[in-house]
Design a protein around this motif. Structure first.
Motif, short mmCIF file in Angstrom:
data_model
loop_
_atom_site.label_atom_id
_atom_site.label_comp_id
_atom_site.label_asym_id
_atom_site.label_seq_id
_atom_site.Cartn_x
_atom_site.Cartn_y
_atom_site.Cartn_z
N SER A 27 1.09 9.32 -5.98
CA SER A 27 1.15 10.72 -5.54
C SER A 27 1.99 11.59 -6.46
O SER A 27 1.88 12.82 -6.43
CB SER A 27 1.71 10.79 -4.11
OG SER A 27 3.12 10.51 -4.09
N LYS A 28 2.84 10.97 -7.27
CA LYS A 28 3.73 11.73 -8.16
C LYS A 28 2.97 12.38 -9.31
O LYS A 28 3.48 13.31 -9.95
CB LYS A 28 4.82 10.81 -8.70
CG LYS A 28 5.75 10.28 -7.62
CD LYS A 28 6.76 9.29 -8.18
CE LYS A 28 7.63 8.72 -7.07
NZ LYS A 28 8.59 7.70 -7.59
N ARG A 63 8.44 12.00 12.46
CA ARG A 63 8.10 13.40 12.75
C ARG A 63 8.85 14.37 11.84
O ARG A 63 8.37 15.47 11.56
CB ARG A 63 8.40 13.70 14.22
CG ARG A 63 7.51 12.90 15.18
CD ARG A 63 7.80 13.23 16.62
NE ARG A 63 7.01 12.37 17.52
CZ ARG A 63 7.52 11.51 18.37
NH1 ARG A 63 8.84 11.36 18.46
NH2 ARG A 63 6.74 10.76 19.13
N ARG A 64 10.02 13.96 11.36
CA ARG A 64 10.78 14.81 10.44
C ARG A 64 10.22 14.76 9.03
O ARG A 64 10.28 15.73 8.29
CB ARG A 64 12.26 14.38 10.41
CG ARG A 64 13.03 14.60 11.69
CD ARG A 64 14.53 14.49 11.44
NE ARG A 64 14.91 13.25 10.77
CZ ARG A 64 15.22 12.12 11.38
NH1 ARG A 64 15.16 12.07 12.71
NH2 ARG A 64 15.57 11.04 10.69
N LYS A 65 9.65 13.62 8.65
CA LYS A 65 9.25 13.40 7.26
C LYS A 65 7.76 13.66 6.98
O LYS A 65 7.40 14.10 5.89
CB LYS A 65 9.57 11.95 6.86
CG LYS A 65 11.04 11.55 6.96
CD LYS A 65 11.84 12.16 5.84
CE LYS A 65 13.27 11.65 5.86
NZ LYS A 65 14.06 12.20 4.74
N ALA A 66 6.90 13.34 7.94
CA ALA A 66 5.45 13.39 7.71
C ALA A 66 4.87 14.74 8.14
O ALA A 66 5.45 15.43 8.98
CB ALA A 66 4.76 12.26 8.46
N PRO A 67 3.72 15.12 7.59
CA PRO A 67 3.07 16.36 8.00
C PRO A 67 2.76 16.34 9.51
O PRO A 67 2.34 15.30 10.05
CB PRO A 67 1.77 16.37 7.18
CG PRO A 67 2.06 15.50 6.01
CD PRO A 67 2.99 14.45 6.50
N LYS A 68 2.97 17.46 10.15
CA LYS A 68 2.79 17.54 11.61
C LYS A 68 1.38 17.16 12.03
O LYS A 68 1.17 16.56 13.08
CB LYS A 68 3.14 18.95 12.08
CG LYS A 68 3.16 19.10 13.60
CD LYS A 68 3.63 20.49 14.01
CE LYS A 68 3.67 20.61 15.53
NZ LYS A 68 4.14 21.96 15.94
N GLY A 110 9.06 6.59 0.42
CA GLY A 110 8.65 7.99 0.27
C GLY A 110 7.23 8.21 0.71
O GLY A 110 6.62 9.24 0.39
N TYR A 111 6.70 7.25 1.48
CA TYR A 111 5.30 7.30 1.91
C TYR A 111 5.02 8.51 2.79
O TYR A 111 4.04 9.25 2.57
CB TYR A 111 4.95 6.02 2.65
CG TYR A 111 3.56 5.97 3.25
CD1 TYR A 111 2.43 5.86 2.44
CD2 TYR A 111 3.38 6.03 4.63
CE1 TYR A 111 1.16 5.82 2.99
CE2 TYR A 111 2.12 5.98 5.19
CZ TYR A 111 1.01 5.87 4.37
OH TYR A 111 -0.25 5.83 4.92
N GLY A 146 0.80 -1.22 0.00
CA GLY A 146 0.00 0.00 0.00
C GLY A 146 0.83 1.27 0.00
O GLY A 146 0.54 2.22 -0.72
N CYS A 147 1.90 1.28 0.81
CA CYS A 147 2.72 2.49 0.89
C CYS A 147 3.43 2.76 -0.43
O CYS A 147 3.63 3.93 -0.82
CB CYS A 147 3.71 2.39 2.04
SG CYS A 147 5.03 1.18 1.82
#
Length: 388
Positions: free
Chosen positions: A91-92, A169-174, A196-197, A83-84
């Motif tokens: 998403s690209k 926390r660094r990669k995903a939306p807060k 890149g999920y 899925g990821c």
């Protein structure tokens, strides 16, 4: 497949014209992917109303390349290993709106991708053992993830969890941090190499829904929180499930089928994932308990393929006096007793997952490093086999 007086195996296969053709063989090697897995395809029993959905529905293992997704709203059910990747890839294209229905947060780790320059490729080709050394180093780094699996090292799991929570926390939306934080022990379910999920979830054409699916309507999905999400296409990235269903009927020399043997064992079982007593000259690649939750399947398959080639030499060599090679029943049972005991002392026994078929016997994973697996199969232990 039924035994034959001339050769150990005979069976029928369909020709391109649809006719049945009988094939005889001295050795049968089952190299068709996981011998113990089948696609987990949801039905209306899992998602009420699924049959009423007006758009295309397909499982990720049967991808519909004939459907143009551009300009469509695509619902992806599942966020694990498959899925990821689908969410990240779709998403690209900004013309595809992606909705990811993800009930359970997963553990994601880095997926380093190296582009080797031409000079390095030249060095691999002309400097002896260099490429092998680099590959062994990559293998070692992956194999080290196993350190969090055994219960005696359980004190390390919170450190691993903390490290990868900080990465999330660094990669995903807060705004999604709370929804993306797993509440399962690190390593309990498959640890996923992030394609890149996390970054894809921050794109304007991607949204995440974590409320469980209540039902499917003709135009979309109804969530348990009452929200209606309209989609044009549903992709079921629901993965695979462990199963005693065999890909094709296989009957041993005593008339017992492989499925019946596995039912007696409480699930698929094999000697180091390769052979089952009562089925001489039959071998499997990626058989029961050969998968790894921390490293590459490819290495396991390479090791097993080399081992099987060693095992069949007594039958295939010119002037051979050996007609069959069969694992001894006590060796098979002893190995699997050791295997299940070891699995019981790992993080895999702390939750239900694909590994243990969501609550039953774990017949997916090998309870050790892949280096250990290679060590055991680097050469046959002929004392565990009967040759006749």
């Amino acid at each position: 497949m039924q035994p034959n007086p001339k050769t150990p195996f005979s069976g029928s296969t369909a020709t391109p014209t649809g006719e049945l053709e009988t094939v005889f063989a001295d050795v049968l090697i089952q190299a068709i992917g996981g011998a113990w897995t089948i696609p987990k395809i949801p039905t209306a029993k899992d998602f009420p109303g699924l049959d009423d959905f007006e758009g295309p529905i397909f499982h990720s293992a049967a991808w519909r390349s004939d459907i143009d997704l551009k300009g469509k709203r695509v619902g992806v059910v599942g966020n694990a290993a498959t899925g990821c990747q689908i969410v990240s890839a779709l998403s690209k294209d900004p013309d595809v709106k992606v909705v990811n229905f993800a009930r359970t947060p997963q553990w994601f780790v880095e997926r380093p991708q190296v582009q080797y320059p031409q000079i390095v490729k030249w060095a691999f080709e002309y400097i002896p053992y260099l490429q092998r050394t680099v590959r062994n180093w990559v293998h070692f780094q992956h194999d080290m993830l196993y350190i969090v699996v055994p219960d005696f090292a359980s004190f390390l799991r919170p450190y691993g969890a903390g490290w990868y929570l900080n990465r999330m926390r660094r990669k995903a939306p807060k705004s999604l941090h709370a929804e993306l934080a797993p509440d399962l022990a690190f390593g309990c379910r498959r640890v996923i190499r992030d394609p890149g999920y996390y970054e894809s979830l921050g794109k304007p054409n991607v949204s995440l829904e974590t409320s469980p699916i209540a039902n499917v309507s003709p135009r979309g999905v109804q969530l348990e929180n009452g929200k209606q999400v309209d989609v044009d296409v549903l992709v079921m990235a629901t993965g695979f499930e462990s199963s005693i269903q065999t890909v094709f009927p296989l009957t041993g020399r005593s008339g017992v089928s492989l499925k019946q043997e596995w039912e007696q064992q409480g699930g698929p079982a094999a000697y180091y994932g390769t052979a089952v007593p009562g089925f001489p000259n039959h071998f499997m690649l990626l058989g029961p308990n050969t998968a790894a939750g921390h490293s590459s399947f490819l290495f396991t398959e390479e090791v097993t393929a080399d081992y099987v080639m060693e095992m069949i030499q007594p039958v295939l060599k010119k002037g051979a006096k050996v007609a069959s090679v069969e694992v001894k029943k006590d060796s098979y049972q002893g190995y699997n007793a050791w295997l299940q005991e070891k699995i019981g002392a790992t993080v895999w026994s702390t939750c239900t997952s694909y590994y243990n078929n969501f609550g039953s016997k774990n017949f997916a994973l090998y309870p050790g490093t892949l280096t250990q697996f290679w060590w055991h199969l680097r050469r046959p232990n002929w004392a565990d086999w009967s040759l006749s």
